[in-house]
Design an enzyme around this catalytic site. Structure first.
Site, mmCIF file in Angstrom:
data_model
loop_
_atom_site.group_PDB
_atom_site.id
_atom_site.type_symbol
_atom_site.label_atom_id
_atom_site.label_comp_id
_atom_site.label_asym_id
_atom_site.label_seq_id
_atom_site.Cartn_x
_atom_site.Cartn_y
_atom_site.Cartn_z
ATOM 1 N N PRO A 2 1.218 -10.795 -11.824
ATOM 2 C CG PRO A 2 2.920 -12.159 -12.603
ATOM 3 C CD PRO A 2 2.339 -11.598 -11.344
ATOM 4 C CD GLU A 3 -4.433 -8.187 -12.695
ATOM 5 O OE1 GLU A 3 -5.480 -8.066 -13.362
ATOM 6 O OE2 GLU A 3 -4.037 -7.318 -11.891
ATOM 7 C CE LYS A 58 -5.576 -13.543 -11.561
ATOM 8 N NZ LYS A 58 -5.538 -12.943 -10.214
ATOM 9 C CG HIS A 91 15.436 -12.854 -5.696
ATOM 10 N ND1 HIS A 91 15.212 -13.061 -4.354
ATOM 11 C CD2 HIS A 91 15.923 -11.592 -5.821
ATOM 12 C CE1 HIS A 91 15.538 -11.952 -3.689
ATOM 13 N NE2 HIS A 91 15.979 -11.062 -4.552
ATOM 14 N NE ARG A 110 6.258 -10.401 -1.494
ATOM 15 C CZ ARG A 110 5.181 -9.635 -1.659
ATOM 16 N NH1 ARG A 110 5.095 -8.823 -2.710
ATOM 17 N NH2 ARG A 110 4.193 -9.664 -0.789
ATOM 18 N NE ARG A 262 -5.667 -7.560 -3.795
ATOM 19 C CZ ARG A 262 -5.708 -8.473 -4.759
ATOM 20 N NH1 ARG A 262 -6.553 -9.500 -4.675
ATOM 21 N NH2 ARG A 262 -4.906 -8.388 -5.800
#
Length: 274
Positions: A2-3, A58, A91, A110, A262
């Protein structure tokens, strides 16, 4: 990951779902996510009311009765609200139970996401300590300050934009899109950019992130908003994840390289290195 547009979309969704709700209890199944004192976090949150939501870069901000909860979604973080008993999900790591019977659940495949609890007076100091740049808006993102910072750095422009000091909120997807629109090679050292190129990057940062907010963010793999809905900005990407496809501007094949670890997409014709 997410940005800014995705976090802003989550923020706007949560505003419609949880404002005014009083926390009755909290359940933490993965304590490592809490980066401030865990006992204080568990003690202080019950009885707090969610007064408003906000965002800085963010970071997602929950403004409570007399505290601020700072949440960073990192790679895969998501919030889901259940008006009744929420389902058991593998999760799900943090549960905010409300007095009206509803539950806000934080899920993270994650487990990279973080939460911190601060008093509001320390919020500015917190973001100064993170060296977080200005918001990507006409009011906050000053072109001259941006150009001055670029002139002092040998960092590749993509890496520089990603480090959050020049401007807050850009991540891997939108940096590629901004640099394609500005026609600047991602590996160009920041200090080699002309005034025209710096201006183009500045203006396209505001434009791309603004468009992405309007489209509800980009759903590439797993991102959804607070209602479980996909964003649609991915339909407007011109370069990200387009390796091997023709550039819509010039017809050259889009390439992908590694830059600072990246994956980086660019048009070798429109975005020349020299």
């Amino acid at each position: 990951m997410p940005e800014l547009p995705e976090v802003e979309t989550v923020c706007r969704g949560l505003e419609k779902l949880i404002i005014g709700k009083k926390i009755s209890s909290i359940e933490i199944r993965y304590p490592k996510m809490i980066k401030t004192d865990l006992e204080e976090f568990q003690r202080e949150l019950p009885s707090q009311i969610i007064e408003s939501m906000g965002r800085r870069g963010k970071y997602l901000l929950f403004y409570l009765t007399d505290k601020v909860l700072i949440s960073h979604l990192r790679m895969e973080g998501k919030y889901f609200y259940y008006p009744d008993q929420g389902p058991e999900r593998k999760h799900a790591h943090v549960f905010f139970h409300f007095e009206d019977g509803g539950t806000l659940v934080y899920e993270d495949v994650r487990k990279f996401g973080t939460m911190e609890l601060l008093v509001p007076d320390l919020l500015d100091v917190y973001f100064i300590s993170k060296k977080l740049g200005p918001e990507p808006s006409e009011q906050d993102f000053d072109l001259q300050v941006f150009q001055s910072a670029l002139a002092k750095s040998k960092k590749p422009i993509k890496s520089h934009l990603l480090d959050q000091t020049l401007v807050a909120g850009l991540g891997n997807i939108y940096v590629d899109e901004v640099l394609w629109r500005a026609q600047v090679h991602p590996a160009r050292p920041s200090q080699t950019l002309t005034a025209e190129e710096a201006t183009a990057i500045h203006d396209q940062t505001i434009a791309v992130l603004g468009q992405a907010v309007e489209k509800g963010g980009s759903t590439i793999r797993t991102y959804t908003n607070a209602f479980g809905e996909d964003g649609s900005m991915q339909d407007f990407h011109q370069v990200y994840d387009k390796t091997g496809q023709e550039c819509v501007r010039c017809g050259t094949i889009i390439e992908k390289i590694q830059l600072g670890g990246r994956g980086t997409h660019f048009c070798p014709n429109c975005q020349r290195r020299d």
